[in-house]
Design a protein around this motif. Structure first.
Motif, PDB file in Angstrom:
ATOM      1  N   ALA A 159       0.838  -1.203   0.000  1.00  0.00           N
ATOM      2  CA  ALA A 159       0.000   0.000   0.000  1.00  0.00           C
ATOM      3  C   ALA A 159       0.877   1.260   0.000  1.00  0.00           C
ATOM      4  O   ALA A 159       0.622   2.202  -0.752  1.00  0.00           O
ATOM      5  N   ALA A 160       1.933   1.255   0.811  1.00  0.00           N
ATOM      6  CA  ALA A 160       2.827   2.424   0.875  1.00  0.00           C
ATOM      7  C   ALA A 160       3.554   2.613  -0.451  1.00  0.00           C
ATOM      8  O   ALA A 160       3.706   3.743  -0.925  1.00  0.00           O
ATOM      9  N   TRP A 161       4.009   1.530  -1.046  1.00  0.00           N
ATOM     10  CA  TRP A 161       4.725   1.622  -2.319  1.00  0.00           C
ATOM     11  C   TRP A 161       3.818   2.098  -3.440  1.00  0.00           C
ATOM     12  O   TRP A 161       4.261   2.734  -4.383  1.00  0.00           O
ATOM     13  N   GLY A 162       2.519   1.774  -3.342  1.00  0.00           N
ATOM     14  CA  GLY A 162       1.563   2.260  -4.339  1.00  0.00           C
ATOM     15  C   GLY A 162       1.457   3.775  -4.317  1.00  0.00           C
ATOM     16  O   GLY A 162       1.218   4.407  -5.342  1.00  0.00           O
ATOM     17  N   LEU A 163       1.641   4.371  -3.127  1.00  0.00           N
ATOM     18  CA  LEU A 163       1.575   5.827  -2.992  1.00  0.00           C
ATOM     19  C   LEU A 163       2.887   6.502  -3.376  1.00  0.00           C
ATOM     20  O   LEU A 163       2.889   7.641  -3.840  1.00  0.00           O
ATOM     21  N   THR A 164       4.009   5.815  -3.158  1.00  0.00           N
ATOM     22  CA  THR A 164       5.331   6.390  -3.457  1.00  0.00           C
ATOM     23  C   THR A 164       6.175   5.358  -4.212  1.00  0.00           C
ATOM     24  O   THR A 164       7.157   4.832  -3.684  1.00  0.00           O
ATOM     25  N   PRO A 165       5.814   5.035  -5.448  1.00  0.00           N
ATOM     26  CA  PRO A 165       6.480   3.954  -6.176  1.00  0.00           C
ATOM     27  C   PRO A 165       7.934   4.226  -6.559  1.00  0.00           C
ATOM     28  O   PRO A 165       8.670   3.300  -6.861  1.00  0.00           O
ATOM     29  N   LYS A 166       8.356   5.494  -6.518  1.00  0.00           N
ATOM     30  CA  LYS A 166       9.733   5.813  -6.890  1.00  0.00           C
ATOM     31  C   LYS A 166      10.672   5.827  -5.691  1.00  0.00           C
ATOM     32  O   LYS A 166      11.881   5.883  -5.855  1.00  0.00           O
ATOM     33  N   SER A 167      10.115   5.766  -4.499  1.00  0.00           N
ATOM     34  CA  SER A 167      10.931   5.866  -3.286  1.00  0.00           C
ATOM     35  C   SER A 167      11.720   4.590  -3.029  1.00  0.00           C
ATOM     36  O   SER A 167      11.229   3.485  -3.265  1.00  0.00           O
ATOM     37  N   PRO A 168      12.947   4.743  -2.498  1.00  0.00           N
ATOM     38  CA  PRO A 168      13.723   3.557  -2.105  1.00  0.00           C
ATOM     39  C   PRO A 168      13.007   2.791  -0.997  1.00  0.00           C
ATOM     40  O   PRO A 168      12.189   3.356  -0.268  1.00  0.00           O
ATOM     41  N   ARG A 169      13.334   1.512  -0.875  1.00  0.00           N
ATOM     42  CA  ARG A 169      12.701   0.640   0.110  1.00  0.00           C
ATOM     43  C   ARG A 169      13.773  -0.046   0.941  1.00  0.00           C
ATOM     44  O   ARG A 169      14.787  -0.456   0.402  1.00  0.00           O
ATOM     45  N   ARG A 170      13.543  -0.192   2.209  1.00  0.00           N
ATOM     46  CA  ARG A 170      14.462  -0.908   3.088  1.00  0.00           C
ATOM     47  C   ARG A 170      13.899  -2.312   3.270  1.00  0.00           C
ATOM     48  O   ARG A 170      12.801  -2.480   3.795  1.00  0.00           O
ATOM     49  N   LEU A 171      14.671  -3.301   2.816  1.00  0.00           N
ATOM     50  CA  LEU A 171      14.211  -4.687   2.861  1.00  0.00           C
ATOM     51  C   LEU A 171      15.160  -5.564   3.655  1.00  0.00           C
ATOM     52  O   LEU A 171      16.382  -5.380   3.603  1.00  0.00           O
ATOM     53  N   SER A 172      14.592  -6.519   4.350  1.00  0.00           N
ATOM     54  CA  SER A 172      15.400  -7.496   5.078  1.00  0.00           C
ATOM     55  C   SER A 172      16.014  -8.476   4.095  1.00  0.00           C
ATOM     56  O   SER A 172      15.361  -8.913   3.146  1.00  0.00           O
ATOM     57  N   THR A 173      17.267  -8.817   4.320  1.00  0.00           N
ATOM     58  CA  THR A 173      17.908  -9.837   3.494  1.00  0.00           C
ATOM     59  C   THR A 173      17.701 -11.197   4.152  1.00  0.00           C
ATOM     60  O   THR A 173      17.346 -11.286   5.321  1.00  0.00           O
ATOM     61  N   GLY A 174      17.914 -12.239   3.371  1.00  0.00           N
ATOM     62  CA  GLY A 174      17.787 -13.593   3.905  1.00  0.00           C
ATOM     63  C   GLY A 174      16.395 -14.181   3.799  1.00  0.00           C
ATOM     64  O   GLY A 174      16.168 -15.317   4.197  1.00  0.00           O
ATOM     65  N   ILE A 175      15.438 -13.422   3.278  1.00  0.00           N
ATOM     66  CA  ILE A 175      14.063 -13.937   3.140  1.00  0.00           C
ATOM     67  C   ILE A 175      13.791 -14.286   1.684  1.00  0.00           C
ATOM     68  O   ILE A 175      13.576 -15.447   1.352  1.00  0.00           O
ATOM     69  N   THR A 176      13.793 -13.277   0.822  1.00  0.00           N
ATOM     70  CA  THR A 176      13.595 -13.551  -0.610  1.00  0.00           C
ATOM     71  C   THR A 176      14.907 -13.479  -1.381  1.00  0.00           C
ATOM     72  O   THR A 176      14.984 -13.947  -2.508  1.00  0.00           O
ATOM     73  N   PHE A 177      15.915 -12.861  -0.770  1.00  0.00           N
ATOM     74  CA  PHE A 177      17.227 -12.763  -1.408  1.00  0.00           C
ATOM     75  C   PHE A 177      18.287 -12.462  -0.355  1.00  0.00           C
ATOM     76  O   PHE A 177      17.977 -11.962   0.731  1.00  0.00           O
ATOM     77  N   ASP A 178      19.530 -12.789  -0.653  1.00  0.00           N
ATOM     78  CA  ASP A 178      20.707 -12.328   0.080  1.00  0.00           C
ATOM     79  C   ASP A 178      21.378 -11.307  -0.832  1.00  0.00           C
ATOM     80  O   ASP A 178      21.023 -11.197  -2.007  1.00  0.00           O
ATOM     81  N   VAL A 179      22.350 -10.556  -0.321  1.00  0.00           N
ATOM     82  CA  VAL A 179      23.076  -9.606  -1.159  1.00  0.00           C
ATOM     83  C   VAL A 179      24.576  -9.797  -1.005  1.00  0.00           C
ATOM     84  O   VAL A 179      25.067 -10.052   0.082  1.00  0.00           O
ATOM     85  N   VAL A 180      25.269  -9.689  -2.125  1.00  0.00           N
ATOM     86  CA  VAL A 180      26.725  -9.695  -2.134  1.00  0.00           C
ATOM     87  C   VAL A 180      27.158  -8.253  -2.348  1.00  0.00           C
ATOM     88  O   VAL A 180      26.742  -7.616  -3.317  1.00  0.00           O
ATOM     89  N   LEU A 181      27.967  -7.741  -1.427  1.00  0.00           N
ATOM     90  CA  LEU A 181      28.453  -6.365  -1.494  1.00  0.00           C
ATOM     91  C   LEU A 181      29.898  -6.348  -1.951  1.00  0.00           C
ATOM     92  O   LEU A 181      30.725  -7.103  -1.451  1.00  0.00           O
TER      93      LEU A 181
END
Length: 195
Positions: free
Chosen positions: A29-51
């Motif tokens: 719902a929040a992303w529908g209102l601000t679709p261009k805004s960055p999002r803070r997501l937890s890693t380890g659920i749908t993806f991990d990240v390599v930095l």
């Protein structure tokens, strides 16, 4: 024809990213209102990240494409020299083994992989004007691997190509004679030949 929510954002990808939040419905719902805004997501659920450093990730993506491997989503942090590659969840648990079994050229600048207990900021799925703290280096594709998930970069292929990119970016003084010879051969092979 792909289905998009009213804001024009890809609903399938938004649903997949929302699964990495504590309240997927509220996030959607929040992303529908601000679709261009960055999002803070937890890693380890749908993806991990390599930095890793951005030049290393950019060259790695070039090498992955050359070898015709899947190049999944990646992000760059505009105020840092860092980039992050999204990889399948569970990669963090075996990352050190993958690096140890690769031809990593040295013990410096080894990319890290973050899984459960961490978070990463990703861009929205709609284009945004410059000035955002995070941008897509490689946007998520519309093809899906399984169910709603986009295709992600294989961690095995990623670590191999990161090692090759690191070898190519290392100053000659840090590289072994063999790695310098391999780089020289690759450079010749990439140069168009005149006939």
């Amino acid at each position: 024809m792909e289905t998009r929510i009213a804001t024009g954002e890809n609903e399938r990808l938004s649903t997949w990213f929302a699964a990495a939040t504590s309240s997927p419905d509220v996030s959607m719902a929040a992303w529908g209102l601000t679709p261009k805004s960055p999002r803070r997501l937890s890693t380890g659920i749908t993806f991990d990240v390599v930095l890793a450093e951005r030049p290393l990730v950019e060259l790695t993506h070039e090498i992955l494409r050359r070898y015709e491997q899947t190049v999944g989503p990646a992000i760059r942090f505009t105020n840092l020299i860092t980039a992050a590659v999204l990889v399948p969840p569970g990669t963090a648990a075996r990352w050190s083994d993958l690096v140890a079994n690769s031809t990593w050229p040295d013990h410096k600048a080894v990319p890290i992989c973050l899984g459960r207990g961490h978070a990463v900021r990703i861009p929205g799925l709609l284009p945004v004007a410059s000035g955002s703290p995070v941008e897509w280096l490689e946007e998520p594709g519309n093809e899906s691997a399984v169910g709603e998930a986009p295709l992600l970069t294989s961690p095995v292929q990623l670590v191999r190509c990161l090692a090759e990119a690191r070898s190519l970016l290392s100053p000659d003084t840090e590289r072994s004679p063999l790695s310098r010879a391999v780089s020289a051969v690759r450079a010749v092979l990439r140069t168009p030949q005149r006939t």
